[in-house]
Design an enzyme around this catalytic site. Structure first.
Site, PDB file in Angstrom:
ATOM      1  N   TYR A  74       0.832  -1.222   0.000  1.00  0.00           N
ATOM      2  CA  TYR A  74       0.000   0.000   0.000  1.00  0.00           C
ATOM      3  C   TYR A  74       0.864   1.269   0.000  1.00  0.00           C
ATOM      4  O   TYR A  74       0.594   2.225  -0.724  1.00  0.00           O
ATOM      5  CB  TYR A  74      -0.905  -0.059   1.226  1.00  0.00           C
ATOM      6  CG  TYR A  74      -1.937   1.027   1.376  1.00  0.00           C
ATOM      7  CD1 TYR A  74      -3.114   1.009   0.642  1.00  0.00           C
ATOM      8  CD2 TYR A  74      -1.759   2.063   2.296  1.00  0.00           C
ATOM      9  CE1 TYR A  74      -4.083   1.996   0.805  1.00  0.00           C
ATOM     10  CE2 TYR A  74      -2.716   3.042   2.474  1.00  0.00           C
ATOM     11  CZ  TYR A  74      -3.876   3.001   1.727  1.00  0.00           C
ATOM     12  OH  TYR A  74      -4.839   3.983   1.901  1.00  0.00           O
TER      13      TYR A  74
ATOM     14  N   LYS B 230       0.825   4.072  -2.861  1.00  0.00           N
ATOM     15  CA  LYS B 230       0.437   5.455  -2.561  1.00  0.00           C
ATOM     16  C   LYS B 230       1.577   6.439  -2.844  1.00  0.00           C
ATOM     17  O   LYS B 230       1.324   7.601  -3.213  1.00  0.00           O
ATOM     18  CB  LYS B 230      -0.035   5.564  -1.109  1.00  0.00           C
ATOM     19  CG  LYS B 230      -1.360   4.841  -0.839  1.00  0.00           C
ATOM     20  CD  LYS B 230      -2.451   5.260  -1.808  1.00  0.00           C
ATOM     21  CE  LYS B 230      -3.847   4.948  -1.326  1.00  0.00           C
ATOM     22  NZ  LYS B 230      -4.890   5.264  -2.346  1.00  0.00           N
TER      23      LYS B 230
HETATM   24  P1  NAP Z   1     -13.394   2.158   1.584  1.00  0.00           P
HETATM   25  O1  NAP Z   1     -14.423   2.616   2.568  1.00  0.00           O
HETATM   26  O2  NAP Z   1     -12.835   0.786   1.711  1.00  0.00           O
HETATM   27  O3  NAP Z   1     -13.992   2.387   0.128  1.00  0.00           O
HETATM   28  C1  NAP Z   1     -13.272   2.018  -1.014  1.00  0.00           C
HETATM   29  C2  NAP Z   1     -14.242   1.746  -2.129  1.00  0.00           C
HETATM   30  O4  NAP Z   1     -13.475   1.375  -3.304  1.00  0.00           O
HETATM   31  C3  NAP Z   1     -15.178   0.565  -1.824  1.00  0.00           C
HETATM   32  O5  NAP Z   1     -16.518   0.886  -2.130  1.00  0.00           O
HETATM   33  C4  NAP Z   1     -14.634  -0.533  -2.731  1.00  0.00           C
HETATM   34  O6  NAP Z   1     -15.605  -1.460  -3.182  1.00  0.00           O
HETATM   35  C5  NAP Z   1     -14.117   0.272  -3.908  1.00  0.00           C
HETATM   36  N1  NAP Z   1     -13.211  -0.510  -4.738  1.00  0.00           N
HETATM   37  C6  NAP Z   1     -12.253  -1.373  -4.334  1.00  0.00           C
HETATM   38  N2  NAP Z   1     -11.640  -1.938  -5.388  1.00  0.00           N
HETATM   39  C7  NAP Z   1     -12.220  -1.423  -6.492  1.00  0.00           C
HETATM   40  C8  NAP Z   1     -12.034  -1.615  -7.883  1.00  0.00           C
HETATM   41  N3  NAP Z   1     -11.113  -2.467  -8.357  1.00  0.00           N
HETATM   42  N4  NAP Z   1     -12.813  -0.932  -8.741  1.00  0.00           N
HETATM   43  C9  NAP Z   1     -13.772  -0.073  -8.289  1.00  0.00           C
HETATM   44  N5  NAP Z   1     -13.993   0.167  -6.984  1.00  0.00           N
HETATM   45  C10 NAP Z   1     -13.229  -0.518  -6.084  1.00  0.00           C
HETATM   46  O7  NAP Z   1     -12.120   3.118   1.584  1.00  0.00           O
HETATM   47  P2  NAP Z   1     -11.923   4.654   2.045  1.00  0.00           P
HETATM   48  O8  NAP Z   1     -11.383   4.640   3.415  1.00  0.00           O
HETATM   49  O9  NAP Z   1     -13.109   5.467   1.698  1.00  0.00           O
HETATM   50  O10 NAP Z   1     -10.689   5.041   1.087  1.00  0.00           O
HETATM   51  C11 NAP Z   1     -10.831   5.726  -0.143  1.00  0.00           C
HETATM   52  C12 NAP Z   1      -9.444   6.044  -0.681  1.00  0.00           C
HETATM   53  O11 NAP Z   1      -8.729   6.830   0.272  1.00  0.00           O
HETATM   54  C13 NAP Z   1      -8.587   4.808  -0.928  1.00  0.00           C
HETATM   55  O12 NAP Z   1      -7.794   5.002  -2.072  1.00  0.00           O
HETATM   56  C14 NAP Z   1      -7.734   4.734   0.301  1.00  0.00           C
HETATM   57  O13 NAP Z   1      -6.542   4.030   0.058  1.00  0.00           O
HETATM   58  C15 NAP Z   1      -7.510   6.200   0.587  1.00  0.00           C
HETATM   59  N6  NAP Z   1      -7.163   6.495   1.981  1.00  0.00           N
HETATM   60  C16 NAP Z   1      -8.010   6.199   3.010  1.00  0.00           C
HETATM   61  C17 NAP Z   1      -7.620   6.501   4.320  1.00  0.00           C
HETATM   62  C18 NAP Z   1      -8.501   6.220   5.515  1.00  0.00           C
HETATM   63  O14 NAP Z   1      -8.055   6.451   6.646  1.00  0.00           O
HETATM   64  N7  NAP Z   1      -9.711   5.733   5.351  1.00  0.00           N
HETATM   65  C19 NAP Z   1      -6.364   7.069   4.569  1.00  0.00           C
HETATM   66  C20 NAP Z   1      -5.529   7.348   3.496  1.00  0.00           C
HETATM   67  C21 NAP Z   1      -5.932   7.059   2.207  1.00  0.00           C
HETATM   68  P3  NAP Z   1     -15.833  -2.864  -2.399  1.00  0.00           P
HETATM   69  O15 NAP Z   1     -16.511  -2.501  -1.137  1.00  0.00           O
HETATM   70  O16 NAP Z   1     -16.718  -3.650  -3.309  1.00  0.00           O
HETATM   71  O17 NAP Z   1     -14.478  -3.464  -2.191  1.00  0.00           O
END
Ligand code: NAP
Length: 253
Positions: free
Chosen positions: A154, A158
């Site tokens: 990851y 990133k």
């Molecule tokens: P999340 O709640 O897990 O949501 C991610 C979404 O992406 C889910 O609906 C997932 O669908 C979808 N997804 C996964 N693989 C996919 C694919 N191949 N094609 C299309 N959609 C796909 O994550 P989040 O926390 O909102 O994170 C959003 C972004 O921010 C990510 O890139 C994450 O790495 C980044 N981020 C998050 C945090 C944090 O603290 N939350 C921190 C830093 C960065 P499924 O449910 O079907 O898998």
């Protein structure tokens, strides 16, 4: 395009979490929003939140790591909503493990969704941006880009997205397209809940512990990230490109 025409935004991973908050926020900014996620039905809630508020949205099922699906999804969006000129590469997955236990499959999955997905989506959408002589691309990086135990895959993806962002900014700037990266810290979503589950902690306790390490003494919400993305995708941000904004409640070491 005329100034009265509605811009079309695409948000990947828009079914929940940061992507859903971003889709809703961009719709509130007046964008028509294509909400992409693996399962089209899972996008229903986000689309309904947008339409209930008087906005325009389309649910699109697409695996962003699949070239044919991405091409078909972008063609459908252009046909049904209009040419997309705002793209938020947000879809993401975790496959955390210490290096010695990390499988090649878990490495590949993370690279494919984050890096290949952002590449395929950006390549498919850029032609519409170039034609419009306007575009805004935002790639979701992470504080983990600076290195994080258990996240070799990851963190590499990133950090890779930051280099990808800067390159797009250099290549596409002359076509009126900006590319920037938003790097969240701890945001309350299913993703951080999954991390709490993995380390065997109650999610509330996990958040409380995380907040003590953050200068503003709280964890982030999806809307905190959507606000930053709204800035970068705005018409007024045309001279801001190739940047990485950490949105983490404080500076990171
Ligand atoms: P999340 O709640 O897990 O949501 C991610 C979404 O992406 C889910 O609906 C997932 O669908 C979808 N997804 C996964 N693989 C996919 C694919 N191949 N094609 C299309 N959609 C796909 O994550 P989040 O926390 O909102 O994170 C959003 C972004 O921010 C990510 O890139 C994450 O790495 C980044 N981020 C998050 C945090 C944090 O603290 N939350 C921190 C830093 C960065 P499924 O449910 O079907 O898998």
């Amino acid at each position: 395009m005329s100034t009265t025409e509605q811009r079309v935004a695409v948000v990947t991973g828009g079914a929940r979490g940061i992507g859903a908050a971003t889709a809703v926020r961009l719709a509130a900014e007046g964008r028509a929003v294509a909400v992409i996620d693996l399962d089209e039905a899972a996008c229903k809630d986000t689309v309904e939140r947008i339409t209930a508020a008087g906005g325009k949205a389309l649910a699109v099922g697409c695996d962003v790591s699949d070239e044919a699906q991405v091409e078909a999804a972008v063609a459908r969006i252009a046909e049904e909503l209009g040419a997309p000129t705002i793209l938020v590469n947000n879809a993401g997955v975790l496959r955390d493990n210490l290096l010695f236990k990390m499988s090649a499959g878990d490495w590949d999955t993370v690279m494919n969704v984050h890096l290949r997905g952002a590449f395929l989506m950006s390549r498919a959408v850029q032609k519409h941006m170039v034609d419009a002589n306007f575009g805004r691309i935002v790639n979701l990086s992470s504080s983990s880009a600076l290195g994080n135990r258990g996240q070799a895959n990851y963190a590499a993806a990133k950090a890779g997205l930051q280099g990808f962002t800067k390159t797009l900014a250099k290549e596409l700037g002359k076509f009126g397209v900006t590319a920037n990266s938003v790097a969240p810290g701890f945001i309350v979503t299913e993703m951080t809940k999954a991390t709490a589950d993995r380390v065997g902690m109650d999610f509330e306790e996990f958040q409380t512990a995380a907040a003590t390490q953050i200068p503003v003494q709280r964890v982030g919400r999806p809307e905190d990230i959507a606000n930053a993305i709204a800035f970068f995708t705005g018409d007024a941000a045309g001279f801001v490109s190739g940047q990485v904004m950490y949105v983490a409640g404080g500076p990171l070491n």
